[in-house]
Enzyme design. Sequence first.
Site, mmCIF file in Angstrom:
data_model
loop_
_atom_site.group_PDB
_atom_site.id
_atom_site.type_symbol
_atom_site.label_atom_id
_atom_site.label_comp_id
_atom_site.label_asym_id
_atom_site.label_seq_id
_atom_site.Cartn_x
_atom_site.Cartn_y
_atom_site.Cartn_z
ATOM 1 N N ASP A 3 0.896 -1.147 0.000
ATOM 2 C CA ASP A 3 0.000 0.000 0.000
ATOM 3 C C ASP A 3 0.938 1.200 0.000
ATOM 4 O OD1 ASP A 3 -1.500 2.248 0.690
ATOM 5 O OD2 ASP A 3 -3.040 0.997 1.579
ATOM 6 N N HIS A 4 1.071 1.838 -1.161
ATOM 7 C CA HIS A 4 2.155 2.817 -1.273
ATOM 8 C C HIS A 4 1.979 4.005 -0.326
ATOM 9 C CE1 HIS A 4 -0.623 4.637 -4.191
ATOM 10 N NE2 HIS A 4 -0.022 5.765 -3.903
ATOM 11 N N HIS A 27 -6.039 2.642 1.388
ATOM 12 C CA HIS A 27 -5.217 3.788 1.796
ATOM 13 C C HIS A 27 -5.773 4.517 3.031
ATOM 14 C CE1 HIS A 27 -3.264 2.940 -1.874
ATOM 15 N NE2 HIS A 27 -4.091 3.585 -2.666
#
Length: 489
Positions: free
Chosen positions: A178-179, A241
Amino acid sequence: MVSRVIPVDPFDLVIFGGTGDLARRKILPGLFRRYCSGQMPENARIIGAARSDMEAHDYAALAAEAIQEFGGGKACEDGTLEKFLTCLDYVTIDARGDRGWSELQARVAGKDRIEAFYFSVAPSLFGDLAERLQSHGMADSKARIVVEKPFGRDLASAQALNATLAKYFDEKQIYRIDHYLGKETVQNLMAVRFGNMLFEPLWNSQFVDHIQITVAETVGVGGRGEYYDKSGAMRDMVQNHLMQLLCLIAMEPPARFSPDAVRDEKLKVIRALDPVEPHHIVRGQYDADPDDPDAMPDYRTAVDNPRSKTESFLALKTHIANWRWAGTPFYLRTGKRLCARSSEISIVFKDTPHSIFGEEAGRHRNVLSIRLQPNEGITLGVTIKEPGPGGMRLIDVPLDMSFADALGPDGAEHVDAYERLIMDVIRGNQTLFMRGDEVEAAWAWTDPIIEGWTKRGDVPKPYDSHGAGPDTSTQLMRRDDREWREITP
Ligand code: NAD
């Protein structure tokens, strides 16, 4: 301030989908920046593996073009790009067939080095890749796999995917990206909370009025219409996110900064989330830009689905049912084609219990804002006396800590989330990656919300392009005598 770069051990990184959009925009330029910084060893190898027929030198040309187009970061010495390109190799592969697998095996076999396999392909291919890595002897204990989002589209599909990957790999070998977790400020959130005495004693329902998390984008669905329309803001942004940000804000202090200690605490937060009441959800779809409807059409036109009920905007209120947060609402908001690109978490503290300055001084609340993008930084709003004569009038001013200002140009060196996370994979540090049970718990909370609006046949409200979302989103807050923070660039 000069940043300290610790080189990682030699590795082979195979990028499945190495010719795709993500590889070109993020992975290859990010690796190049790490190379320039001295973090990547000279003998590291990056092997692109994708469907297109090409040779290693074609792949090097593709990488060079991508690095030039999408930013190689700070200027490197002359010749560095050429040296970096010598680390690249390429294998034409079919994730669903036999082609290329023996060749790939021959390239990575028998080397005493870390092997990382980045699954930068459509999720429908994740299982095929895992299975073939195993049948070709590459799923050994040195191997790590990096799995891109989306990780499932509901609980059942996430469970199935976890079960498939678990057939071939141990959880310790699986890095679900999950950047958002790779962003500097997100990690700073933990540093601020757990590295200072100042905040943690106030970090609970006794002192915090509410928390709001906004991730606003100015872009529409662009070329991703077909994918996006099957997903929507809930699946694309909130389940992953925003949920991760909420966890980091709300979790208990982990005993140590280690992968499972942090992820155990995040999991407890997700499991403590209350179901969301239907009247605490606002969904929207953006209208066309009246000034340029051809370039910026409305959502349904953009996704080529005139009857679409998918949301490009979502706002909701939820609660965490535990001792720390009972009674403190968490408001989440995300949307496309809004007035500014901005990701911000705000902790809004309660009013002082009694104002010695009287009613006319008004209501002033401390707000701690953590800004993820753009202009990463942390601001604490404090109340002071308005300067000058004329009595005691109060105003709010920001105590501002922009990282670029505070740390200087080197300290604030831009390290993109992807490049940081890839280096964490090589180092074997899973702290900033989602564990399988976290992902499943997030879907377990999300599924009933989506099922609810699907059963009721709810239709998203239209909202103006370049605004703040539907009016009902403002009302969601106002009903509680609260306001969203302004979305500012
Ligand atoms: P893309 O369509 O641009 O590229 C797909 C890649 O997969 C290509 O290299 C293609 O050759 C390869 N491929 C397709 N079928 C194959 C097969 N049968 N065998 C071997 N290789 C095959 O996709 P993308 O945008 O780069 O996305 C890749 C993954 O990353 C997806 O899971 C996507 O959801 C995720 N992701 C992408 C972005 C982004 O900004 N592009 C952002 C977040 C997550």
